[in-house]
Design a protein around this motif. Structure first.
Motif, PDB file in Angstrom:
ATOM      1  N   THR A   1       2.504  10.447   3.058  1.00  0.00           N
ATOM      2  CA  THR A   1       2.761   8.859   2.995  1.00  0.00           C
ATOM      3  C   THR A   1       3.982   8.447   3.480  1.00  0.00           C
ATOM      4  O   THR A   1       4.776   9.621   3.963  1.00  0.00           O
TER       5      THR A   1
ATOM      6  N   TRP B   1       4.548   8.527  11.373  1.00  0.00           N
ATOM      7  CA  TRP B   1       5.040   7.505  10.695  1.00  0.00           C
ATOM      8  C   TRP B   1       6.379   7.338  11.456  1.00  0.00           C
ATOM      9  O   TRP B   1       7.135   8.223  11.858  1.00  0.00           O
TER      10      TRP B   1
ATOM     11  N   PRO C   1       1.488   2.245   3.396  1.00  0.00           N
ATOM     12  CA  PRO C   1       2.424   3.178   3.208  1.00  0.00           C
ATOM     13  C   PRO C   1       1.795   4.440   2.133  1.00  0.00           C
ATOM     14  O   PRO C   1       2.368   5.548   2.323  1.00  0.00           O
ATOM     15  N   GLN C   2       0.754   4.285   1.096  1.00  0.00           N
ATOM     16  CA  GLN C   2       0.425   5.364   0.367  1.00  0.00           C
ATOM     17  C   GLN C   2      -0.571   6.102   0.815  1.00  0.00           C
ATOM     18  O   GLN C   2      -0.997   7.156   0.432  1.00  0.00           O
TER      19      GLN C   2
ATOM     20  N   THR D   1       4.967  12.743  10.771  1.00  0.00           N
ATOM     21  CA  THR D   1       5.969  12.005  10.718  1.00  0.00           C
ATOM     22  C   THR D   1       7.132  12.504  12.029  1.00  0.00           C
ATOM     23  O   THR D   1       7.127  13.547  12.336  1.00  0.00           O
TER      24      THR D   1
ATOM     25  N   SER E   1       6.666   7.369   2.087  1.00  0.00           N
ATOM     26  CA  SER E   1       7.846   8.059   1.310  1.00  0.00           C
ATOM     27  C   SER E   1       7.931   9.479   1.713  1.00  0.00           C
ATOM     28  O   SER E   1       8.867  10.008   1.463  1.00  0.00           O
ATOM     29  N   GLU E   2       6.766  10.285   1.405  1.00  0.00           N
ATOM     30  CA  GLU E   2       6.964  11.653   1.852  1.00  0.00           C
ATOM     31  C   GLU E   2       7.337  11.865   3.294  1.00  0.00           C
ATOM     32  O   GLU E   2       8.221  12.900   3.617  1.00  0.00           O
TER      33      GLU E   2
ATOM     34  N   HIS F   1       9.752  10.139   4.994  1.00  0.00           N
ATOM     35  CA  HIS F   1      10.896  10.224   4.788  1.00  0.00           C
ATOM     36  C   HIS F   1      11.711  11.290   4.157  1.00  0.00           C
ATOM     37  O   HIS F   1      12.818  11.834   4.793  1.00  0.00           O
ATOM     38  N   ALA F   2      11.161  11.771   2.938  1.00  0.00           N
ATOM     39  CA  ALA F   2      11.698  12.884   2.442  1.00  0.00           C
ATOM     40  C   ALA F   2      11.575  14.188   3.314  1.00  0.00           C
ATOM     41  O   ALA F   2      12.425  15.155   3.001  1.00  0.00           O
TER      42      ALA F   2
END
Length: 355
Positions: free
Chosen positions: A272, A309, A342-343, A349, A274-275, A277-278
């Protein structure tokens, strides 16, 4: 009996006229009267890149008794000149955002050249070196040009969402700035073909067409199509952004190798946003911006078929060698999957890290 003009007087009257006519016939008009202190520059366009030190030459052929040299930058977007530096030959004072990075070269007593350290994207443009000497003021103009790449940009809401000021901000958020007409023209000659109209730094709205077709203004000749004057506050279009490689040496006819201090790399997976970015943070990096990916594609030859991403929530991938299973298009470029939810855990990425 009419009085005749003596031959010597007639010669004195006709000779200056004859020499002037002769020079004009040869396309070489008589020189402008009065002293000219500034020497014409050998090269009016100075090429550089982000992070480099650029020198804009301005040299006096002879020194007037009393003078000042004023350096300024001509801003086509704001239709004004921004003062950079003033010197009297002994002392110099800097002004504005360039003041801290601008200085005089002082290679010799007649040297009024401007040195700009740590060149930024916004430093590109036209500069004026003006000699202020009372009656005999004169100036030379130079252009600082950065090696870079132009990319079209629109937000997740769809096309034609930006007024001029929003387009300018959007480019800055993606590691770029609004492109100039000259930059868009060069990108068009290098293969940029885009149907959607976008803002340029000068405030005009245009789009580049290589393959003339009905949805892109008809079947006329290829070129840069223009929408004419637009209202910068009310009218809404996409943006054409410009970004430049951070490089130590230029690549091309000079034959030098190009280095890219910022590295873009791909992290595979079904992530996702957010994943993503992590995943980049765990590797000491951040999710790459659109400008980062275009610069890596253009200057580092990044070539991957995998959608990844980016920081604005879009999913893209760079292709330098076109092939059927990598987007199906015949030309190199950065392909886009748009802005997925986003989900949605379906992509890897692209990360960006300073070297």
């Amino acid at each position: 009996m009419p009085r005749r003009t003596p031959l010597p007087a007639l010669c004195c009257f006709l000779l200056p006229w004859a020499f002037t006519t002769f020079h004009q016939a040869l396309g070489n008009p008589a020189p402008h009267p009065g002293p000219h202190y500034l020497l014409p520059p050998i090269h009016e366009v100075i090429h550089s890149h982000r992070g480099a030190t650029a020198t804009l030459p301005c040299v006096l052929g002879t020194s007037p008794p009393s003078y000042k040299v004023r350096w300024s930058k001509v801003d086509p977007g704001e239709l004004r000149e921004t003062l950079i530096l003033i010197t009297n030959g002994l002392h110099a004072r800097g002004y504005g955002h360039l003041g801290g990075r601008a200085s005089m070269r002082r290679g010799h007593r007649l040297d009024a050249s401007l040195v700009i350290k740590n060149v930024r994207l916004e430093d590109e443009g036209r500069y004026r070196c003006e000699l202020i000497n009372g009656i005999e003021d004169e100036s030379v103009a130079l252009t600082l040009r950065l090696e870079g790449v132009v990319f079209p940009y629109q937000p997740s809401r769809g096309r034609y969402q930006f007024n001029y000021f929003e387009a300018k901000q959007a480019c800055e958020e993606q590691d770029g700035r609004l492109a100039t007409y000259g930059q868009l023209y060069q990108a068009w000659t290098e293969g940029l073909d885009w149907c959607n109209a976008g803002w340029l730094l000068e405030g005009s709205v245009r789009y580049p067409v290589l393959n003339a077709r009905a949805p892109c203004g008809g079947h006329g000749r290829p070129g840069i199509r223009s929408y004419g004057p637009r209202d910068r506050t009310r009218d809404r279009y996409d943006a054409f952004c410009f970004t430049s490689a951070l490089a130590d040496r230029l690549l091309g006819a000079i034959g030098h190798r190009l280095t890219f201090p910022g590295q873009v790399f791909f992290v595979p997976g079904r992530l996702t946003l957010s994943e993503a970015h992590a995943a980049c943070r765990r590797r000491g990096a951040v999710v790459a911006k659109v400008g980062h990916l275009y610069a890596a594609w253009k200057f580092s030859g990044l070539d991957r078929c995998d959608g990844g991403w980016l920081a604005d929530g879009s999913v893209r991938f760079p292709i330098t060698t076109p092939r059927p299973r990598c987007g199906g298009l015949p030309d190199p470029g950065v392909r886009s999957f748009g802005f997925p939810r986003p989900q949605q855990a379906a992509y890897g990425t692209y990360c960006y890290a300073e070297k």
